[in-house]
Write an enzyme that holds these catalytic residues in place. Structure first.
Site, PDB file in Angstrom:
ATOM      1  N   GLU A  11       0.829  -1.194   0.000  1.00 43.70           N
ATOM      2  CA  GLU A  11       0.000   0.000   0.000  1.00 43.70           C
ATOM      3  C   GLU A  11       0.868   1.250   0.000  1.00 43.70           C
ATOM      4  OE1 GLU A  11      -3.500   0.570   2.738  1.00 43.70           O
ATOM      5  OE2 GLU A  11      -2.234   2.212   3.474  1.00 43.70           O
ATOM      6  N   ALA A  45      -9.265  12.587   0.507  1.00 47.86           N
ATOM      7  CA  ALA A  45     -10.630  13.114   0.616  1.00 47.86           C
ATOM      8  C   ALA A  45     -10.691  14.537   0.092  1.00 47.86           C
ATOM      9  CB  ALA A  45     -11.105  13.067   2.061  1.00 47.86           C
ATOM     10  N   HIS A  70      -7.832   2.912  -3.709  1.00 45.84           N
ATOM     11  CA  HIS A  70      -8.824   2.887  -2.638  1.00 45.84           C
ATOM     12  C   HIS A  70     -10.006   3.747  -3.075  1.00 45.84           C
ATOM     13  CE1 HIS A  70      -6.236   1.573   1.029  1.00 45.84           C
ATOM     14  NE2 HIS A  70      -5.785   1.038  -0.088  1.00 45.84           N
ATOM     15  N   ARG A 100     -15.490   2.340   3.592  1.00 47.28           N
ATOM     16  CA  ARG A 100     -16.379   3.421   3.975  1.00 47.28           C
ATOM     17  C   ARG A 100     -15.608   4.730   4.078  1.00 47.28           C
ATOM     18  NH1 ARG A 100     -18.783   4.742   9.821  1.00 47.28           N
ATOM     19  NH2 ARG A 100     -16.678   5.567   9.882  1.00 47.28           N
ATOM     20  N   ALA A 116     -19.697   0.464   3.771  1.00 45.18           N
ATOM     21  CA  ALA A 116     -18.882  -0.071   2.685  1.00 45.18           C
ATOM     22  C   ALA A 116     -19.649  -1.115   1.883  1.00 45.18           C
ATOM     23  CB  ALA A 116     -17.599  -0.671   3.241  1.00 45.18           C
ATOM     24  N   TYR A 138     -11.200  -6.490  10.300  1.00 46.41           N
ATOM     25  CA  TYR A 138     -10.633  -5.988  11.562  1.00 46.41           C
ATOM     26  C   TYR A 138     -10.524  -7.126  12.578  1.00 46.41           C
ATOM     27  CZ  TYR A 138     -11.579  -1.481   9.473  1.00 46.41           C
ATOM     28  OH  TYR A 138     -11.588  -0.412   8.614  1.00 46.41           O
ATOM     29  N   GLN A 169      -6.867  -4.746   8.919  1.00 47.33           N
ATOM     30  CA  GLN A 169      -6.154  -3.712   9.657  1.00 47.33           C
ATOM     31  C   GLN A 169      -4.874  -4.348  10.198  1.00 47.33           C
ATOM     32  OE1 GLN A 169      -4.944  -0.843  10.559  1.00 47.33           O
ATOM     33  NE2 GLN A 169      -6.897   0.020  11.227  1.00 47.33           N
ATOM     34  N   GLN A 205       5.162   7.387  16.383  1.00 47.74           N
ATOM     35  CA  GLN A 205       4.241   7.384  15.247  1.00 47.74           C
ATOM     36  C   GLN A 205       3.323   6.164  15.286  1.00 47.74           C
ATOM     37  OE1 GLN A 205       5.747   6.433  11.190  1.00 47.74           O
ATOM     38  NE2 GLN A 205       5.028   8.499  10.658  1.00 47.74           N
ATOM     39  N   HIS A 259      -0.053  -8.214   2.983  1.00 50.32           N
ATOM     40  CA  HIS A 259      -0.237  -6.885   2.400  1.00 50.32           C
ATOM     41  C   HIS A 259       0.486  -5.903   3.310  1.00 50.32           C
ATOM     42  CE1 HIS A 259      -2.321  -3.713   0.110  1.00 50.32           C
ATOM     43  NE2 HIS A 259      -2.518  -3.100   1.267  1.00 50.32           N
TER      44      HIS A 259
END
Length: 278
Positions: A11, A45, A70, A100, A116, A138, A169, A205, A259
């Site tokens: 990703e 977004a 995505h 979603r 979603a 999840y 996740q 982080q 992934h």
């Protein structure tokens, strides 16, 4: 019967500067050498960030990779999603990650899609089987879910709507993944559920990300990471070993692939995959 080789995918997030775009192409080139199944690109977004997503998809596709944009539906209309689908199809994009998404600050309306599963259903109605659709899972429960059973029911609904595969996740507890897969199979879900893996590079982080998304960092890992203080080399060496062991256990236990959430860096993910020797 010989088990199929595990899948590999990465990703990226869309860069916001020209320098970042160039770095992304260099990162992509390094990871492309590992022959992943595809690269996904997160969805910005609105505004220039969304345009950067489309630009990244175009550039990575032109570089010879399968790319999975995505697609988030929160705040979106059917017309806006239809336009994106038609644009991606015109580029030859064959895979999507349907989510979603998070409600942007100041936005009051969810748009035309509540969940979603609604988005997945719309993609199938509009585009048939053109796209392979990935959805989120999840293992430790979605942070906004009311219970594990409710969360699993929502996941099963996305699958029933037409999802082909799922990406989890990130997590650091293999038992959470295996338990989730077992419960999903008992609920009739048969699609591949691919573990999403986040390399450990920076404790502050990672802790912030995990607090925001509900991913648990096991206490023993937190304590070790905190003890390294500013010794980043030792922290990353420890993190590498932790994640290699996690991936090794997942693949040995039947996970269909890995992934990686790359944070647009090639080295840590490549080192983990190569250490697995699969």
């Amino acid at each position: 019967m010989t088990r199929q080789a595990p899948s590999l995918s990465f990703e990226f997030f869309p860069p916001t500067t020209d320098a970042g775009a160039q770095k992304l192409l260099e990162t992509h080139r390094a990871l492309q050498a590992l022959q992943p199944e595809y690269f996904s690109v997160t969805f910005g977004a609105g505004g220039s960030t969304q345009a950067r997503t489309a630009e990244a998809v175009t550039n990575l596709t032109a570089a010879g990779s399968e790319v999975a944009p995505h697609l988030t539906c929160v705040g979106a209309t059917r017309d806006s999603i239809r336009e994106l689908l038609d644009g991606y199809r015109a580029q030859g994009v064959k895979r999507l990650v349907a989510l979603r998404g998070d409600l942007p600050s100041g936005t009051m309306s969810l748009g035309d899609f509540q969940h979603a599963s609604d988005l997945v259903r719309f993609v199938r109605e509009h585009s048939g089987d053109w796209f392979t659709i990935e959805v989120a899972a999840y293992p430790e429960m979605h942070p906004q879910a009311t219970s594990p059973d409710t969360d699993l029911a929502h996941f099963a609904e996305k699958v029933a709507a037409g999802a082909d595969s799922a990406i989890t996740q990130y997590f650091y507890n293999a038992d959470a993944y295996f338990s989730f897969v077992e419960r999903a199979r008992a609920a009739g879900v048969t699609i591949p559920i691919v573990p999403g893996i986040m390399p450990i590079l920076n404790y502050t982080q990672l802790s912030r990300f995990s607090d925001n998304c509900g991913a648990e960092i096991p206490r023993w890992i937190r304590l070790r990471l905190a003890a390294f203080h500013d010794d980043m080399d030792s922290l990353r060496a420890f993190g590498h070993d932790v994640v290699v062991d996690l991936c090794d256990r997942l693949l040995a236990g039947g996970a269909p692939g890995i992934h990686f959430y790359t944070m647009n860096q090639a080295g840590p993910c490549a080192a983990i995959w190569q250490a697995l020797k699969r």
